[in-house]
Design an enzyme around this catalytic site. Structure first.
Site, PDB file in Angstrom:
ATOM      1  N   GLY A  10       0.829  -1.210   0.000  1.00  0.00           N
ATOM      2  CA  GLY A  10       0.000   0.000   0.000  1.00  0.00           C
ATOM      3  C   GLY A  10       0.860   1.256   0.000  1.00  0.00           C
ATOM      4  CD  GLN A  11      -1.629   6.154  -1.651  1.00  0.00           C
ATOM      5  OE1 GLN A  11      -1.042   7.108  -2.143  1.00  0.00           O
ATOM      6  NE2 GLN A  11      -2.873   6.239  -1.203  1.00  0.00           N
ATOM      7  CB  ALA A  59      -6.925   0.129   6.104  1.00  0.00           C
ATOM      8  CB  THR A  61      -8.167   2.185   1.560  1.00  0.00           C
ATOM      9  OG1 THR A  61      -7.629   1.414   0.488  1.00  0.00           O
ATOM     10  CG2 THR A  61      -7.270   2.070   2.772  1.00  0.00           C
ATOM     11  CB  THR A 100      -9.700   7.894   7.873  1.00  0.00           C
ATOM     12  OG1 THR A 100     -10.239   8.765   6.895  1.00  0.00           O
ATOM     13  CG2 THR A 100     -10.866   7.201   8.562  1.00  0.00           C
ATOM     14  CG  ASP A 101      -9.901  12.714   6.194  1.00  0.00           C
ATOM     15  OD1 ASP A 101      -9.694  11.494   5.998  1.00  0.00           O
ATOM     16  OD2 ASP A 101     -10.036  13.526   5.262  1.00  0.00           O
ATOM     17  CE1 TYR A 124     -11.106   3.526   4.841  1.00  0.00           C
ATOM     18  CE2 TYR A 124     -11.703   5.842   4.972  1.00  0.00           C
ATOM     19  CZ  TYR A 124     -10.747   4.851   5.002  1.00  0.00           C
ATOM     20  OH  TYR A 124      -9.426   5.187   5.195  1.00  0.00           O
ATOM     21  CE  LYS A 128      -8.786   3.255   8.970  1.00  0.00           C
ATOM     22  NZ  LYS A 128      -7.655   2.286   8.873  1.00  0.00           N
ATOM     23  CD1 TRP A 149      -8.621  14.119   2.153  1.00  0.00           C
ATOM     24  CD2 TRP A 149      -8.122  15.836   0.814  1.00  0.00           C
ATOM     25  NE1 TRP A 149      -9.724  14.934   2.090  1.00  0.00           N
ATOM     26  CE2 TRP A 149      -9.446  16.002   1.272  1.00  0.00           C
ATOM     27  CE3 TRP A 149      -7.585  16.799  -0.028  1.00  0.00           C
ATOM     28  CZ2 TRP A 149     -10.232  17.093   0.922  1.00  0.00           C
ATOM     29  CZ3 TRP A 149      -8.370  17.892  -0.372  1.00  0.00           C
ATOM     30  CH2 TRP A 149      -9.678  18.034   0.088  1.00  0.00           C
TER      31      TRP A 149
HETATM   32  N1  LIG Z   1      -5.670   6.695   1.167  1.00  0.00           N
HETATM   33  C1  LIG Z   1      -6.180   7.734   1.816  1.00  0.00           C
HETATM   34  O1  LIG Z   1      -6.530   8.748   1.219  1.00  0.00           O
HETATM   35  C2  LIG Z   1      -6.324   7.704   3.316  1.00  0.00           C
HETATM   36  C3  LIG Z   1      -6.914   8.792   3.958  1.00  0.00           C
HETATM   37  C4  LIG Z   1      -7.043   8.762   5.347  1.00  0.00           C
HETATM   38  C5  LIG Z   1      -6.590   7.667   6.064  1.00  0.00           C
HETATM   39  N2  LIG Z   1      -6.038   6.610   5.409  1.00  0.00           N
HETATM   40  C6  LIG Z   1      -5.608   5.468   6.189  1.00  0.00           C
HETATM   41  O2  LIG Z   1      -4.195   5.378   6.078  1.00  0.00           O
HETATM   42  C7  LIG Z   1      -3.789   4.006   6.076  1.00  0.00           C
HETATM   43  C8  LIG Z   1      -2.910   3.724   4.870  1.00  0.00           C
HETATM   44  O3  LIG Z   1      -3.649   3.998   3.683  1.00  0.00           O
HETATM   45  P1  LIG Z   1      -3.037   3.756   2.242  1.00  0.00           P
HETATM   46  O4  LIG Z   1      -3.420   4.921   1.416  1.00  0.00           O
HETATM   47  O5  LIG Z   1      -1.619   3.354   2.352  1.00  0.00           O
HETATM   48  O6  LIG Z   1      -3.917   2.511   1.767  1.00  0.00           O
HETATM   49  P2  LIG Z   1      -3.719   1.589   0.492  1.00  0.00           P
HETATM   50  O7  LIG Z   1      -2.707   2.160  -0.433  1.00  0.00           O
HETATM   51  O8  LIG Z   1      -5.084   1.274   0.003  1.00  0.00           O
HETATM   52  O9  LIG Z   1      -3.071   0.284   1.127  1.00  0.00           O
HETATM   53  C9  LIG Z   1      -3.804  -0.549   1.955  1.00  0.00           C
HETATM   54  C10 LIG Z   1      -3.061  -1.859   2.040  1.00  0.00           C
HETATM   55  O10 LIG Z   1      -3.855  -2.741   2.853  1.00  0.00           O
HETATM   56  C11 LIG Z   1      -3.744  -4.010   2.284  1.00  0.00           C
HETATM   57  N3  LIG Z   1      -4.844  -4.892   2.618  1.00  0.00           N
HETATM   58  C12 LIG Z   1      -6.152  -4.736   2.315  1.00  0.00           C
HETATM   59  N4  LIG Z   1      -6.831  -5.840   2.698  1.00  0.00           N
HETATM   60  C13 LIG Z   1      -5.932  -6.683   3.244  1.00  0.00           C
HETATM   61  C14 LIG Z   1      -6.012  -7.972   3.814  1.00  0.00           C
HETATM   62  N5  LIG Z   1      -7.165  -8.646   3.881  1.00  0.00           N
HETATM   63  N6  LIG Z   1      -4.885  -8.532   4.295  1.00  0.00           N
HETATM   64  C15 LIG Z   1      -3.694  -7.892   4.218  1.00  0.00           C
HETATM   65  N7  LIG Z   1      -3.543  -6.676   3.680  1.00  0.00           N
HETATM   66  C16 LIG Z   1      -4.660  -6.075   3.198  1.00  0.00           C
HETATM   67  C17 LIG Z   1      -3.747  -3.759   0.785  1.00  0.00           C
HETATM   68  O11 LIG Z   1      -3.235  -4.903   0.159  1.00  0.00           O
HETATM   69  P3  LIG Z   1      -3.308  -5.113  -1.432  1.00  0.00           P
HETATM   70  O12 LIG Z   1      -2.232  -4.211  -1.958  1.00  0.00           O
HETATM   71  O13 LIG Z   1      -3.008  -6.552  -1.613  1.00  0.00           O
HETATM   72  O14 LIG Z   1      -4.690  -4.724  -1.849  1.00  0.00           O
HETATM   73  C18 LIG Z   1      -2.864  -2.547   0.684  1.00  0.00           C
HETATM   74  O15 LIG Z   1      -1.508  -2.907   0.526  1.00  0.00           O
HETATM   75  C19 LIG Z   1      -5.078   3.188   6.158  1.00  0.00           C
HETATM   76  O16 LIG Z   1      -5.317   2.850   7.490  1.00  0.00           O
HETATM   77  C20 LIG Z   1      -6.149   4.145   5.687  1.00  0.00           C
HETATM   78  O17 LIG Z   1      -7.416   3.830   6.249  1.00  0.00           O
HETATM   79  C21 LIG Z   1      -5.873   6.612   4.050  1.00  0.00           C
END
Ligand SMILES: NC(=O)c1ccc[n+]([C@@H]2O[C@H](COP(=O)([O-])OP(=O)(O)OC[C@H]3O[C@@H](n4cnc5c(N)ncnc54)[C@H](OP(=O)(O)O)[C@@H]3O)[C@@H](O)[C@H]2O)c1
Length: 301
Positions: A10-11, A59, A61, A100-101, A124, A128, A149
């Site tokens: 993930g990111q 997560a 997401t 998250t926000d 979502y 969270k 974001w």
């Molecule tokens: N993205 C946003 O804008 C945002 C905003 C606010 C808060 N957040 C929070 O910040 C955190 C990081 O977000 P991010 O942007 O890095 O998310 P992301 O890029 O969507 O990465 C999420 C990761 O979780 C993994 N995942 C999902 N289901 C899974 C499972 N069953 N078992 C193991 N791994 C699993 C995904 O694996 P795969 O690669 O295999 O799918 C992915 O690598 C999260 O907690 C998110 O809720 C994100």
């Protein structure tokens, strides 16, 4: 320190792995190595790795999809963090978890502080928030970092989408009445590294929720304009192709003109003062985060 990082593809997981590997022993796992839908797999992985610290950016997401996949979102965003916290507590490890926000309703005019009321508008956001509460109920040393974001050079995100669409289309309309802080995964990883240095002996007294975003705020429209303007200023030097759409030519629309399955908060600006006063850490302005990410962009997909 031995640190287990989940969601390495993930990111945030990817950025954490890259950044923290310089100074720590990182065991980074993906879905194959630790499926968050499989409680026993989580328990087995943590009890065999035995890290001193677990960082859980993994997560569910997919904000809109969560409206129709609430069970899966609950398993990954609530049950899994609870089990991770339970296993961490058993081996005396601390836990850094991301939230998250979207736990906020977004009707407040000023930036939210950690003591303001939560009221998620989406499935979502609800999962969270329930994940946060599940971790707190376990009672181990933990930090819950609410970010917003998120984007970066790695992964799927708004920045990549804007660049891709601007290369393909003649016109682009972006929502201008949702406000928040674009936060780069690289800024997050750098700030987590600082946080670990300060929180090196996980301390229950500092446990809790912290806002954790790049400084400042804008709308999605403002962010899109800034992405294109930054791209335009750097593309030639970086050898990147020209886009069809220019930063001045995108249009602003209202949320009502862009309906989505999940509702989003209109104001998701979060005040980061608690992070600064507790740990002396502040993430840089979002514009700086954008400049840094743009220098790492090589493709838009
Ligand atoms: N993205 C946003 O804008 C945002 C905003 C606010 C808060 N957040 C929070 O910040 C955190 C990081 O977000 P991010 O942007 O890095 O998310 P992301 O890029 O969507 O990465 C999420 C990761 O979780 C993994 N995942 C999902 N289901 C899974 C499972 N069953 N078992 C193991 N791994 C699993 C995904 O694996 P795969 O690669 O295999 O799918 C992915 O690598 C999260 O907690 C998110 O809720 C994100």
């Amino acid at each position: 320190m031995k640190i287990l990082v989940t969601g390495v593809l993930g990111q945030v997981g990817h950025a954490l792995h890259n950044t923290l590997s310089n100074a720590h022993e990182i065991v980074a796992v993906d879905r194959e190595q630790m499926d968050l839908c499989d409680v026993q797999a989580i328990r087995d992985a943590i009890s065999s790795i035995r890290p001193s610290l677990i960082i859980n950016p993994a997560a569910y997401t997919a904000v809109d999809q969560a409206e129709s996949e609430s069970g899966l979102a609950y398993d990954i965003n609530v049950t899994a963090p609870r089990v991770i916290a339970e296993e961490a507590a058993k081996i005396g490890a601390g836990l850094i978890h991301f939230s998250t926000d979207y736990v906020y309703e977004g009707n407040q005019i000023t930036p939210y502080t950690e003591t303001d009321a939560v009221n998620p508008l989406s499935m979502y956001g609800q999962t969270k928030l329930a994940g946060e509460l599940a971790i707190q109920a376990v009672g181990l040393p933990h930090l819950i970092l609410r970010t917003s974001w998120v984007y970066g050079a790695h992964g799927k995100n708004f920045l990549k989408t804007i660049l891709r669409l601007s290369a393909e289309r003649e016109q682009l309309s972006i929502v201008d009445d949702q406000w928040g802080a674009p936060t780069s995964s690289h800024s997050i990883a750098n700030a987590v590294q600082e946080l670990i240095n300060v929180w090196h002996q996980p301390d229950q007294q500092q446990s809790g929720v912290y806002h954790f975003t790049n400084a400042g705020s804008t709308s999605w429209f403002g962010f899109a304009k800034a992405i294109l303007a930054t791209y335009e200023s750097q593309a030639r030097a970086l050898g990147l192709p020209a886009l069809k759409i220019k930063s001045q030519s995108i249009s602003a629309i209202k949320t009502v003109d862009y309906p989505t399955p999940a509702a989003r908060p209109a104001n998701s600006r979060m005040d980061n003062t608690k992070l600064q006063t507790t740990f002396g850490i502040a993430l840089p302005p979002w514009e700086q985060g954008l400049q840094e990410v743009m220098q790492r962009i090589q493709h838009f997909d």
